[in-house]
Design a protein around this motif. Structure first.
Motif, PDB file in Angstrom:
ATOM      1  N   GLY A   1       0.766  -1.024   0.028  1.00  0.00           N
ATOM      2  CA  GLY A   1      -0.074  -0.017  -0.044  1.00  0.00           C
ATOM      3  C   GLY A   1       0.949   1.382  -0.063  1.00  0.00           C
ATOM      4  N   ALA A   2       1.999   1.371   0.887  1.00  0.00           N
ATOM      5  CA  ALA A   2       2.598   2.396   0.856  1.00  0.00           C
ATOM      6  C   ALA A   2       3.594   2.583  -0.363  1.00  0.00           C
ATOM      7  N   TYR A   3       3.810   1.731  -1.055  1.00  0.00           N
ATOM      8  CA  TYR A   3       4.691   1.612  -2.342  1.00  0.00           C
ATOM      9  C   TYR A   3       3.665   2.304  -3.560  1.00  0.00           C
ATOM     10  N   THR A   4       2.392   1.714  -3.415  1.00  0.00           N
ATOM     11  CA  THR A   4       1.473   2.075  -4.277  1.00  0.00           C
ATOM     12  C   THR A   4       1.072   3.677  -4.227  1.00  0.00           C
ATOM     13  N   LYS A   5       1.086   4.243  -2.818  1.00  0.00           N
ATOM     14  CA  LYS A   5       0.618   5.486  -2.441  1.00  0.00           C
ATOM     15  C   LYS A   5       1.916   6.160  -2.822  1.00  0.00           C
ATOM     16  N   ALA A   6       2.950   5.988  -2.558  1.00  0.00           N
ATOM     17  CA  ALA A   6       4.104   6.490  -2.920  1.00  0.00           C
ATOM     18  C   ALA A   6       4.420   6.802  -4.455  1.00  0.00           C
ATOM     19  N   GLU A   7       3.984   5.649  -5.413  1.00  0.00           N
ATOM     20  CA  GLU A   7       4.018   5.736  -6.809  1.00  0.00           C
ATOM     21  C   GLU A   7       2.967   6.871  -7.257  1.00  0.00           C
ATOM     22  N   ASP A   8       1.751   6.526  -6.704  1.00  0.00           N
ATOM     23  CA  ASP A   8       0.404   7.597  -6.933  1.00  0.00           C
ATOM     24  C   ASP A   8       1.212   9.070  -6.730  1.00  0.00           C
ATOM     25  N   ASP A   9       1.705   9.180  -5.413  1.00  0.00           N
ATOM     26  CA  ASP A   9       2.028  10.712  -4.937  1.00  0.00           C
ATOM     27  C   ASP A   9       3.123  11.069  -5.752  1.00  0.00           C
ATOM     28  N   ALA A  10       4.045  10.178  -6.494  1.00  0.00           N
ATOM     29  CA  ALA A  10       5.366  10.625  -7.167  1.00  0.00           C
ATOM     30  C   ALA A  10       4.854  11.073  -8.484  1.00  0.00           C
ATOM     31  N   GLY A  11       3.792  10.513  -8.781  1.00  0.00           N
ATOM     32  CA  GLY A  11       3.187  10.879 -10.187  1.00  0.00           C
ATOM     33  C   GLY A  11       2.478  12.231 -10.103  1.00  0.00           C
ATOM     34  N   ARG A  12       1.808  12.382  -9.254  1.00  0.00           N
ATOM     35  CA  ARG A  12       1.046  13.724  -8.873  1.00  0.00           C
ATOM     36  C   ARG A  12       2.149  14.715  -8.694  1.00  0.00           C
ATOM     37  N   PHE A  13       3.093  14.443  -7.996  1.00  0.00           N
ATOM     38  CA  PHE A  13       4.246  15.294  -7.694  1.00  0.00           C
ATOM     39  C   PHE A  13       4.953  15.797  -8.794  1.00  0.00           C
ATOM     40  N   PHE A  14       5.327  14.716  -9.631  1.00  0.00           N
ATOM     41  CA  PHE A  14       6.095  15.023 -10.853  1.00  0.00           C
ATOM     42  C   PHE A  14       5.034  15.890 -11.753  1.00  0.00           C
ATOM     43  N   GLU A  15       3.812  15.354 -12.050  1.00  0.00           N
ATOM     44  CA  GLU A  15       2.854  16.614 -12.693  1.00  0.00           C
ATOM     45  C   GLU A  15       2.896  17.918 -12.284  1.00  0.00           C
ATOM     46  N   ARG A  16       2.997  17.939 -10.884  1.00  0.00           N
ATOM     47  CA  ARG A  16       2.916  19.308 -10.388  1.00  0.00           C
ATOM     48  C   ARG A  16       4.051  20.146 -10.675  1.00  0.00           C
TER      49      ARG A  16
END
Length: 145
Positions: free
Chosen positions: A38-53
Motif C-alpha cells: 500500500g505504501a509503495y502504491t501510494k508513493a508511486e501515485d504521489d510521485a506521479g502527482r508530484f511529478f505532474e505538479r
C-alpha cells in the motif's frame, strides 16, 4: 494419572500457544507486507502527482520567464533603435556640414560644383545650336546672292 493429565494439558496448551503465536506472526507478516504494498502504491501515485505538479510549475515559470525576457529584449531593441536614429541624425548633420564646407572651399578656389558645370554645358549646347541656326541662315543668304 493426575501427573499425566497435568502434563498433557500443558503440552496441548503450549502447542496451541505456539500455533496461535505462529498464526499471529503470519497475520502480522501479511499485514506488514500489505502495508508495504500500500505504501509503495501510494508513493508511486504521489510521485506521479508530484511529478505532474512539478511539470505544471515549470511551465508556469517558463511562461513568466519568457514574458520577462521578451519584455527585456523589446526594451533593448527600442534603445538600440533610439541610438541608431540619433547616430544616423548625427552622421547626416556631419555629412551636410562637410559637404557645405567642401563646396565653400572649392568655390573659393574657383572650382565649380557639378550641377553648375552641367548647367553651363546645357547653356553651351543651346548657344551652339543657336550658332548653327545662324550659320545655316547665313549660308542660305549667301547662296541667294
Amino acid at each position: 494419572m493426575s501427573e499425566d493429565n497435568d502434563q498433557k494439558p500443558d503440552s496441548d496448551q503450549g502447542q496451541e500457544t505456539d500455533d496461535q503465536l505462529a498464526g499471529r506472526i503470519k497475520g502480522s507478516a501479511r499485514q506488514i507486507w500489505l502495508a508495504g504494498l500500500g505504501a509503495y502504491t501510494k508513493a508511486e501515485d504521489d510521485a506521479g502527482r508530484f511529478f505532474e505538479r512539478l511539470v505544471q510549475e515549470g511551465e508556469q515559470l517558463e511562461t513568466k520567464t519568457r514574458g520577462v525576457v521578451e519584455k527585456q529584449i523589446r526594451s533593448v531593441e527600442d534603445r538600440v533603435g533610439d541610438v541608431r536614429q540619433k547616430a544616423t541624425g548625427t552622421w547626416d548633420r556631419l555629412e551636410t556640414m562637410f559637404d557645405e564646407r567642401v563646396s565653400g572651399a572649392l568655390r573659393r578656389l574657383g572650382i565649380h560644383r557639378r550641377d553648375e558645370i552641367e548647367a553651363m554645358e546645357r547653356r553651351i549646347q543651346a548657344l551652339e545650336a543657336e550658332i548653327h541656326k545662324l550659320r545655316e541662315k547665313d549660308e542660305e543668304r549667301s547662296e541667294e546672292e
